[in-house]
Design an enzyme around this catalytic site. Structure first.
Site: not given
Lengths: 225, 221
Positions: A51-53, A93
């Site tokens: 998840s990019e966060n 990320s």
């Protein structure tokens, strides 16, 4: 039209995408139908969700007892971390994304063009308040970009088009499209139909598609697959 | 003795000037330095450029700062979200300049600023509205756009534990933009849950070394 066929539900579309994700892949799932895909990857098949966060090894939504407000996904929903998971900051990320380390990203979209162009972040050049998030990085960076979306808009306009009319997210990026009517590869020659919803004819599918479709060989031969 | 801990919010905000570029950590509400944002509202600096992933929700925090007319420009990836009413009002009324940046480019522009890289090429956004007019070049057959580093005058960040040298640890996805922003600003101010004696944070777990941090304030929620 009088064809009798059953379009796939959102869950069935997610289930269909999940079938094609092999063990060992690192995968980012976009918001909407893509998020549902994780529910259909069986636990024993180890697929690592990003998840990019800043979450690598994301697990499903928490139960009532293990909810953790500090652990969310990019859609800002609470999630869990699988054993073996890790946390990273935003630059790392997106290094994973842009650096080509992710095997797959599955995004929703408004339109996909026959050359692989994708539009999924704005519906006009002068949207009142545009918002892009990580879509452009994901579309440009993942080794494979698949789109999952309804085949047409609510009013029946095709979303698989010769040329995108909405602002682009990335050029020539999409490899495969999963819709409620078909699975379609993007090839150097354009869209090639790999699979159709049961009962749907190629002509009916073409009628709902702006760009010209081609049938994969396996679909032309009724004795095959 | 080095001691970066400050006693209160007013002390934490000292020296933030009108016209400053302020980097604000967090992804939505997680890892967002709420107390520092409130303190900036109190402190009074105006004509600010805010760099944050989101543009605030409701009428508190960043949204309040904008509603008070203190923000001239916002640089973010995803301003529009459930409850981003103030942003949408101001944007529609033409009272807020907006620069939309792809999320990874936003992070990398700040990382570059912190790393002394003035600009870099990236494939993200090539051929899209968001990179119109930017220089382009092709590398290994991949078309790319030139993006500039994005330094801050100030970074307001949130972390979990700190020590008096400004070393920081984070909590799960609360890490997000915070370590990158800490690197990218001339004055980095961290709001933390706990301050530990020097030497008790495991060096293997320190994500942001104190070299990137100027002030630390413990905020109890």
């Amino acid at each position: 039209m009088s064809d009798s066929f059953t379009p796939l539900s959102r869950k069935d579309m997610a289930r269909r995408v999940a079938q094609d994700i092999p063990e060992g892949w690192y995968v980012n799932l976009g918001i909407g139908i893509p998020t549902l895909v994780a529910d259909f990857v069986p636990n024993e098949r180890e697929v690592i969700f990003h998840s990019e966060n800043g979450v690598l090894g994301m697990g499903p939504a928490p139960g009532p007892d293990d909810a953790d407000p500090w652990l969310i996904n990019a859609g800002k929903q609470q999630v869990t971390l699988r054993r073996g998971g890790s946390y990273i900051h935003h630059a790392d990320s997106f290094a994973m994304i842009r650096g080509g380390h992710l095997d797959l990203c599955v995004l929703g979209a408004f339109e996909v063009a026959e050359n692989g162009d994708v539009a999924n972040w704005a519906t006009s050049a002068n949207d009142t308040a545009p918002a892009v998030g990580g879509a452009m990085d994901l579309a440009a960076g993942a080794k494979n970009l698949w789109v999952v979306m309804e085949h047409t808009t609510k009013d029946g306009s095709p979303r698989l088009v010769a040329k995108c009319s909405y602002p682009l997210t990335a050029m020539r990026a999409v490899r495969r499209v999963y819709t409620n009517l078909a699975v379609i590869d993007v090839t150097p020659q354009g869209f090639r139909v790999v699979e159709m919803a049961p009962g749907l004819s190629f002509e009916a599918l073409q009628a709902r598609t702006d760009a010209k479709l081609d049938l994969a060989d396996s679909n032309k031969d009724p004795n095959h697959g | 003795m080095i001691n970066k801990t400050v006693r209160n919010l007013a002390e934490a905000m000292q020296g933030i000037t009108d016209g400053a570029t302020v980097l604000v950590g967090g992804f939505g509400a997680v890892g967002q330095p709420d107390a520092l944002i409130e303190a900036l509202i109190e402190q009074g600096a105006t004509d600010l450029t805010i760099v944050a992933n989101n543009a605030g929700t409701g009428r508190t925090g960043l949204a309040r700062l904008m509603e008070l007319g203190r923000v001239r420009r916002i640089i973010c990836s995803f301003p529009r979200s459930v409850g981003s009413v103030v942003f949408e009002e101001l944007y529609k009324a033409g009272k807020l300049e907006l620069e939309i940046v792809p999320q990874g480019t936003l992070a990398e522009r700040m990382r570059a600023a912190g790393a002394g890289v003035p600009a870099f090429y990236t494939p993200t956004g090539f051929g899209t509205l968001l990179t119109e007019g930017k220089p382009t070049a092709e590398f290994n057959g991949k078309p790319c756009v030139l993006e500039m580093a994005l330094p801050g005058d100030v970074a307001l960040i949130q972390a979990h534990k700190a020590d008096r040298w400004g070393n920081l640890t984070y909590r799960r996805s609360g890490r997000n933009f915070n370590p990158v922003m800490a690197m990218a600003a001339r004055l980095t101010i961290a709001q933390v849950d706990e301050i530990e004696p020097l030497g008790t944070l495991d060096p293997e777990n320190i994500v942001t070394p104190g070299i990137f941090v100027d002030r630390v304030l413990r905020v109890t929620v």
